[in-house]
Enzyme design. Sequence first.
Site, PDB file in Angstrom:
ATOM      1  N   TYR A 128      -2.775  -8.087  -9.957  1.00  0.00           N
ATOM      2  CA  TYR A 128      -1.986  -6.927  -9.515  1.00  0.00           C
ATOM      3  C   TYR A 128      -2.148  -5.770 -10.498  1.00  0.00           C
ATOM      4  O   TYR A 128      -2.445  -4.638 -10.136  1.00  0.00           O
ATOM      5  CB  TYR A 128      -0.516  -7.336  -9.398  1.00  0.00           C
ATOM      6  CG  TYR A 128       0.403  -6.257  -8.864  1.00  0.00           C
ATOM      7  CD1 TYR A 128       0.505  -6.041  -7.491  1.00  0.00           C
ATOM      8  CD2 TYR A 128       1.167  -5.466  -9.718  1.00  0.00           C
ATOM      9  CE1 TYR A 128       1.346  -5.058  -6.985  1.00  0.00           C
ATOM     10  CE2 TYR A 128       2.002  -4.475  -9.223  1.00  0.00           C
ATOM     11  CZ  TYR A 128       2.097  -4.287  -7.851  1.00  0.00           C
ATOM     12  OH  TYR A 128       2.932  -3.311  -7.359  1.00  0.00           O
ATOM     13  N   SER A 139       1.696   2.033  -9.008  1.00  0.00           N
ATOM     14  CA  SER A 139       2.795   1.300  -9.646  1.00  0.00           C
ATOM     15  C   SER A 139       2.894   1.760 -11.093  1.00  0.00           C
ATOM     16  O   SER A 139       1.918   2.306 -11.636  1.00  0.00           O
ATOM     17  CB  SER A 139       2.471  -0.203  -9.634  1.00  0.00           C
ATOM     18  OG  SER A 139       3.316  -0.917 -10.515  1.00  0.00           O
TER      19      SER A 139
HETATM   20  P1  NAD Z   1       6.137  -4.996   1.095  1.00  0.00           P
HETATM   21  O1  NAD Z   1       5.709  -6.403   0.887  1.00  0.00           O
HETATM   22  O2  NAD Z   1       7.311  -4.731   1.961  1.00  0.00           O
HETATM   23  O3  NAD Z   1       4.950  -4.115   1.644  1.00  0.00           O
HETATM   24  C1  NAD Z   1       3.602  -4.456   1.593  1.00  0.00           C
HETATM   25  C2  NAD Z   1       3.022  -4.286   2.983  1.00  0.00           C
HETATM   26  O4  NAD Z   1       1.603  -4.464   2.949  1.00  0.00           O
HETATM   27  C3  NAD Z   1       3.574  -5.335   3.964  1.00  0.00           C
HETATM   28  O5  NAD Z   1       3.994  -4.677   5.137  1.00  0.00           O
HETATM   29  C4  NAD Z   1       2.378  -6.231   4.238  1.00  0.00           C
HETATM   30  O6  NAD Z   1       2.391  -6.798   5.522  1.00  0.00           O
HETATM   31  C5  NAD Z   1       1.236  -5.235   4.083  1.00  0.00           C
HETATM   32  N1  NAD Z   1      -0.044  -5.882   3.860  1.00  0.00           N
HETATM   33  C6  NAD Z   1      -0.308  -6.921   3.018  1.00  0.00           C
HETATM   34  N2  NAD Z   1      -1.603  -7.252   3.117  1.00  0.00           N
HETATM   35  C7  NAD Z   1      -2.165  -6.400   4.012  1.00  0.00           C
HETATM   36  C8  NAD Z   1      -3.463  -6.256   4.525  1.00  0.00           C
HETATM   37  N3  NAD Z   1      -4.475  -7.057   4.131  1.00  0.00           N
HETATM   38  N4  NAD Z   1      -3.692  -5.281   5.432  1.00  0.00           N
HETATM   39  C9  NAD Z   1      -2.696  -4.464   5.857  1.00  0.00           C
HETATM   40  N5  NAD Z   1      -1.431  -4.575   5.401  1.00  0.00           N
HETATM   41  C10 NAD Z   1      -1.177  -5.543   4.491  1.00  0.00           C
HETATM   42  O7  NAD Z   1       6.397  -4.420  -0.362  1.00  0.00           O
HETATM   43  P2  NAD Z   1       6.487  -2.910  -0.896  1.00  0.00           P
HETATM   44  O8  NAD Z   1       7.250  -2.973  -2.136  1.00  0.00           O
HETATM   45  O9  NAD Z   1       6.925  -1.982   0.171  1.00  0.00           O
HETATM   46  O10 NAD Z   1       4.965  -2.616  -1.297  1.00  0.00           O
HETATM   47  C11 NAD Z   1       4.250  -1.496  -0.848  1.00  0.00           C
HETATM   48  C12 NAD Z   1       3.376  -0.975  -1.959  1.00  0.00           C
HETATM   49  O11 NAD Z   1       4.229  -0.506  -3.015  1.00  0.00           O
HETATM   50  C13 NAD Z   1       2.439  -2.000  -2.587  1.00  0.00           C
HETATM   51  O12 NAD Z   1       1.157  -1.442  -2.785  1.00  0.00           O
HETATM   52  C14 NAD Z   1       3.095  -2.299  -3.921  1.00  0.00           C
HETATM   53  O13 NAD Z   1       2.169  -2.677  -4.906  1.00  0.00           O
HETATM   54  C15 NAD Z   1       3.718  -0.942  -4.242  1.00  0.00           C
HETATM   55  N6  NAD Z   1       4.785  -1.009  -5.233  1.00  0.00           N
HETATM   56  C16 NAD Z   1       5.958  -1.628  -4.950  1.00  0.00           C
HETATM   57  C17 NAD Z   1       6.944  -1.700  -5.921  1.00  0.00           C
HETATM   58  C18 NAD Z   1       8.280  -2.358  -5.688  1.00  0.00           C
HETATM   59  O14 NAD Z   1       9.032  -2.547  -6.654  1.00  0.00           O
HETATM   60  N7  NAD Z   1       8.629  -2.724  -4.455  1.00  0.00           N
HETATM   61  C19 NAD Z   1       6.727  -1.125  -7.171  1.00  0.00           C
HETATM   62  C20 NAD Z   1       5.520  -0.515  -7.427  1.00  0.00           C
HETATM   63  C21 NAD Z   1       4.556  -0.468  -6.451  1.00  0.00           C
END
Ligand code: NAD
Length: 273
Positions: free
Chosen positions: A167, A154
């Site tokens: 986080y 991130s």
């Molecule tokens: P999201 O909530 O759609 O995806 C997260 C996924 O992780 C979900 O499918 C959830 O079921 C899964 N998950 C949660 N706990 C888990 C566990 N214990 N075991 C296995 N799976 C688990 O949101 P996203 O935005 O797609 O996030 C994905 C990654 O991207 C994360 O690591 C997040 O920190 C990172 N990220 C997202 C953003 C954003 O703006 N969306 C920005 C920076 C980083």
Amino acid sequence: MSRLEGKNILITGASSGIGQAIAIRFAKEGANVAINYRSGAEQAEETRCMARKARVHVDEKDGGGGKEMVVQADVSDETQVKTMVARVIEEFGSLDVLVNNAGIQKPAASHEIETSDFDRVLAVNLRGPFLCSREAIRHFLDRGGPGVILNNSSVHEIIPKPKYLPYSVSKGGMENLTKSLALEYAANGIRVNSVGPGAVVTPINKAWIDNPKARGEVESHIPMSRPAAADEIASVFAFLASDDASYVTGQTIFACGGLTLYPEFRTAWSSGE
Ligand code: NAD
């Protein structure tokens, strides 16, 4: 596009958001994709179907231009991680690329964070990538390398995030996980890199995506004036997973629309002119 043809790839937390986009993108580029999910088998199955449809060359007779599988596991649980990685290797024959994507956040003022919430965020966002990476590296070493590990970090790897302390801490730790593993295993042909997204339209951001006022506020802070679509992040993962990135290791590529460029300096305010 078949940059990833024949590569066996495991993506954690791949039933939604960026993980889902990575699964679809990697399938489109020819990879065999294992879609990990923790709960919600239906959504994982939907992702599998979407990845299948995305394939460019589908020949059902010979298995259809690549394989997809879904695999349930909580990435913070050591036993479940071991079983998951073993299942993927059994099904695909080997593992070439691990994508540590699963992540959660729990907002609270730092003095009010419950210890259990702090521990849970660190368990999913940092212990999970450690457990999954360790299993993948053991496999890469057993078969004599090479291998690729990619982490979904991130901008908060380097930008502090008040009210999201666990986080922010987890993503800061991920930078060191990436660099330490990259250095330790570079000579074994194992590359370890991260992608650092800014704001992306995914379920983790449901608080502002469909709220025009909150979304406008988010956009006002982004130099490119818009959040990313999940596929714009997946394409960076595809590059890092491919041999196009064969000399890249220990790096974080920020795909953030300029968020890491100190946007407050867009107009000169510090020089007195
Ligand atoms: P999201 O909530 O759609 O995806 C997260 C996924 O992780 C979900 O499918 C959830 O079921 C899964 N998950 C949660 N706990 C888990 C566990 N214990 N075991 C296995 N799976 C688990 O949101 P996203 O935005 O797609 O996030 C994905 C990654 O991207 C994360 O690591 C997040 O920190 C990172 N990220 C997202 C953003 C954003 O703006 N969306 C920005 C920076 C980083």
